[in-house]
Design an enzyme around this catalytic site. Structure first.
Site, short mmCIF file in Angstrom:
data_model
loop_
_atom_site.label_atom_id
_atom_site.label_comp_id
_atom_site.label_asym_id
_atom_site.label_seq_id
_atom_site.Cartn_x
_atom_site.Cartn_y
_atom_site.Cartn_z
CB CYS A 66 -1.12 0.14 1.17
SG CYS A 66 -0.03 -0.18 2.99
CD GLU A 113 -3.86 6.35 3.54
OE1 GLU A 113 -2.64 6.90 3.74
OE2 GLU A 113 -4.20 5.22 3.67
#
Length: 177
Positions: A66, A113
């Protein structure tokens, strides 16, 4: 080392500016990110243990890789770039869904996020970057789910959130034996 920037976004994932990554995490501002899940032909998911030197969540287990998109980079390009940088291999990726999450950490930083979740497949052994990844393993989704329930402190905050949403999709995509 060049300072890394993140793409600040609104709740519709529309870019509203750029900011140094650390500053965005200190101010808990919403920014674009992605999470990649890679599976093998046995229906197992490739997990990584984050490197000890990571500025947050060191040595915790998480999805295959990620990170954050760079300015001008689409989600798939970003996922493929980071997969190579962290795990040392490339594969085709497909974007599955996106969602917003907010997770504060003990060190005063916050991940806020707009996360794009992608999936790919791979049948080999990764060639991990030790600056990013301490270890790796293949696990069946049912075993991951059970281990998260038994040992939640061993997993990253975002992985636990994503995995809860992603579990049904993983189970639907397990190859037939």
């Amino acid at each position: 080392m060049e300072e890394e920037y993140v793409i600040l976004v609104n709740e519709s994932d529309e870019p509203i500016g750029l900011m140094p990554k650390m500053e965005a995490h200190q101010k808990a501002l919403l920014h674009r990110a992605f999470s990649v899940f890679v599976m093998n032909d046995k229906g197992e998911t490739l997990l990584q243990q984050r490197a000890k030197e990571k500025y947050h969540s060191p040595l915790l287990w998480t999805n295959t890789c990620c990170s954050h998109q760079r300015d001008g980079e689409n989600n798939i390009e970003a996922g493929k770039r980071r997969l190579m940088e962290e795990m040392g291999f490339s594969t085709e990726l497909k974007e599955l869904f996106s969602f917003i999450y907010k997770a504060p950490f003990d060190n005063g930083l916050t991940e806020h996020e707009y996360d794009h979740v992608m999936m790919g497949s791979f049948l080999g052994e990764p060639n991990i970057n030790p600056n990013e990844v301490a270890d790796w393993k293949w696990m069946h989704p049912e075993d991951i789910k059970r281990d998260i329930e038994d040992n939640p402190e061993q997993y990253t905050a975002w992985f636990k959130i994503i995995f809860e949403r992603f579990y049904d999709h993983l189970m639907q995509n397990i190859p037939a034996s």
